[in-house]
Design a protein around this motif. Structure first.
Motif, PDB file in Angstrom:
ATOM      1  N   THR A 117       0.826  -1.208   0.000  1.00  0.00           N
ATOM      2  CA  THR A 117       0.000   0.000   0.000  1.00  0.00           C
ATOM      3  C   THR A 117       0.858   1.256   0.000  1.00  0.00           C
ATOM      4  N   ILE A 118       1.855   1.285   0.881  1.00  0.00           N
ATOM      5  CA  ILE A 118       2.746   2.445   0.958  1.00  0.00           C
ATOM      6  C   ILE A 118       3.498   2.628  -0.353  1.00  0.00           C
ATOM      7  N   ALA A 149       1.202   3.840  -3.260  1.00  0.00           N
ATOM      8  CA  ALA A 149       0.826   5.248  -3.108  1.00  0.00           C
ATOM      9  C   ALA A 149       1.990   6.164  -3.461  1.00  0.00           C
ATOM     10  N   ALA A 150       3.200   5.797  -3.038  1.00  0.00           N
ATOM     11  CA  ALA A 150       4.375   6.622  -3.323  1.00  0.00           C
ATOM     12  C   ALA A 150       4.663   6.674  -4.815  1.00  0.00           C
ATOM     13  N   ILE A 165       2.013   8.847  -6.614  1.00  0.00           N
ATOM     14  CA  ILE A 165       2.274  10.284  -6.468  1.00  0.00           C
ATOM     15  C   ILE A 165       3.440  10.696  -7.350  1.00  0.00           C
ATOM     16  N   LEU A 186       2.642  17.505   7.983  1.00  0.00           N
ATOM     17  CA  LEU A 186       2.145  16.177   7.612  1.00  0.00           C
ATOM     18  C   LEU A 186       1.895  15.307   8.834  1.00  0.00           C
ATOM     19  N   LYS A 190       1.334   7.412   8.020  1.00  0.00           N
ATOM     20  CA  LYS A 190       1.692   7.008   6.663  1.00  0.00           C
ATOM     21  C   LYS A 190       1.992   8.182   5.719  1.00  0.00           C
ATOM     22  N   PRO A 191       1.273   9.332   5.792  1.00  0.00           N
ATOM     23  CA  PRO A 191       1.490  10.397   4.803  1.00  0.00           C
ATOM     24  C   PRO A 191       2.943  10.846   4.645  1.00  0.00           C
ATOM     25  N   PRO A 192       3.684  11.164   5.730  1.00  0.00           N
ATOM     26  CA  PRO A 192       5.063  11.595   5.510  1.00  0.00           C
ATOM     27  C   PRO A 192       5.938  10.504   4.908  1.00  0.00           C
ATOM     28  N   ILE A 216       4.932   8.163   2.762  1.00  0.00           N
ATOM     29  CA  ILE A 216       4.587   8.086   1.348  1.00  0.00           C
ATOM     30  C   ILE A 216       5.221   9.236   0.579  1.00  0.00           C
ATOM     31  N   VAL A 217       5.183  10.442   1.140  1.00  0.00           N
ATOM     32  CA  VAL A 217       5.777  11.602   0.469  1.00  0.00           C
ATOM     33  C   VAL A 217       7.284  11.419   0.315  1.00  0.00           C
TER      34      VAL A 217
END
Length: 239
Positions: free
Chosen positions: A32-33, A36-37, A40, A86, A90-92, A94-95
């Motif tokens: 998943t991670i 998503a990365a 993006i 962030l 998970k958000p940071p 993934i970014v």
């Protein structure tokens, strides 16, 4: 029992796969991670690389962005971004991994468009194709080997690097390795080795699947170009 035997026992224990926080849960987090990365990275890098390649400008910008993103240690981003707006979670992560995916996506998209034969462009323009028609009907189809190679490289790199998310308690297969280190090498050396094997096996599986997909979507006349692109990508990675 040596460390290899311990790793074999760990991998063959069904409870290590099915328990909450086990291998299957960690594998789902990892995929998943990573997905998503890479998504993006594609949204940011592919349109920019294609536009710059189509316009014939920005070659220096592509090199600059690629060099800058490669120069930033991923582990540094993983530790710094949670301290920003962030927040943690998970958000940071993934970014940070998306930044790591940018160089191969951006450079291959730019190179793929720029490598189109100028005579082919002139012929298309002579047939009355507009700029967008030229891009959609001529440049993008001919750039497929480069675009596919860039996506494959980015995906494999991100899948392998996602293991570092465990340093900030981000989950994924790297969490198995981190938990093993927490217990100590003497007590959980097999778990640590098993986690490393799982990450490597997943990266190899993603490489193999995407290589097959790349071959299937690349038109037969362009497959020699695809092999040349693969060699260039490998050389760039080695450098």
């Amino acid at each position: 029992m040596n460390i290899v035997q311990s790793a074999w026992v760990y991998l063959n224990d069904p409870l290590n796969w099915t328990n909450p926080g086990g291998i299957l849960d960690r594998l789902g987090e990892h995929l998943t991670i990573s997905a998503a990365a890479v998504a993006i990275g594609c949204v940011v890098a592919l349109p920019l690389g294609v536009w710059l390649g189509h316009s014939g400008r920005g070659g220096g910008l592509v090199v600059l962005v690629s060099d800058l993103t490669l120069a930033i240690p991923t582990i540094a981003l993983l530790t710094i971004l949670p301290l920003t707006i962030l927040g943690f979670g998970k958000p940071p992560i993934i970014v940070a991994l998306a930044v790591f995916a940018l160089p191969p996506l951006l450079s291959n998209a730019y190179t793929g468009i720029r490598q189109v034969d100028p005579e082919t462009r002139d012929a298309a323009k002579g047939m009355g194709l507009s700029g967008m028609q030229l891009l959609r009907r001529v440049e993008l189809p001919l750039a497929i080997p480069y675009l596919a190679a860039g996506f494959r490289t980015a995906a494999v790199q991100v899948v392998a690097t996602t293991a570092l998310a465990s340093y900030v308690n981000g989950g994924g297969l790297g969490q198995i390795i981190a938990s093993g280190f927490g217990l100590g090498i003497s007590a959980a050396g097999g778990q640590i080795l098993a986690g490393g094997v799982l990450v490597a096996a997943l990266a190899l599986a993603v490489e193999g699947i995407l290589a097959l997909v790349e071959r299937l979507i690349t038109p037969a006349p362009l497959r020699p170009l695809r092999r040349k692109t693969d060699r260039q990508t490998m050389a760039t990675g080695a450098a």
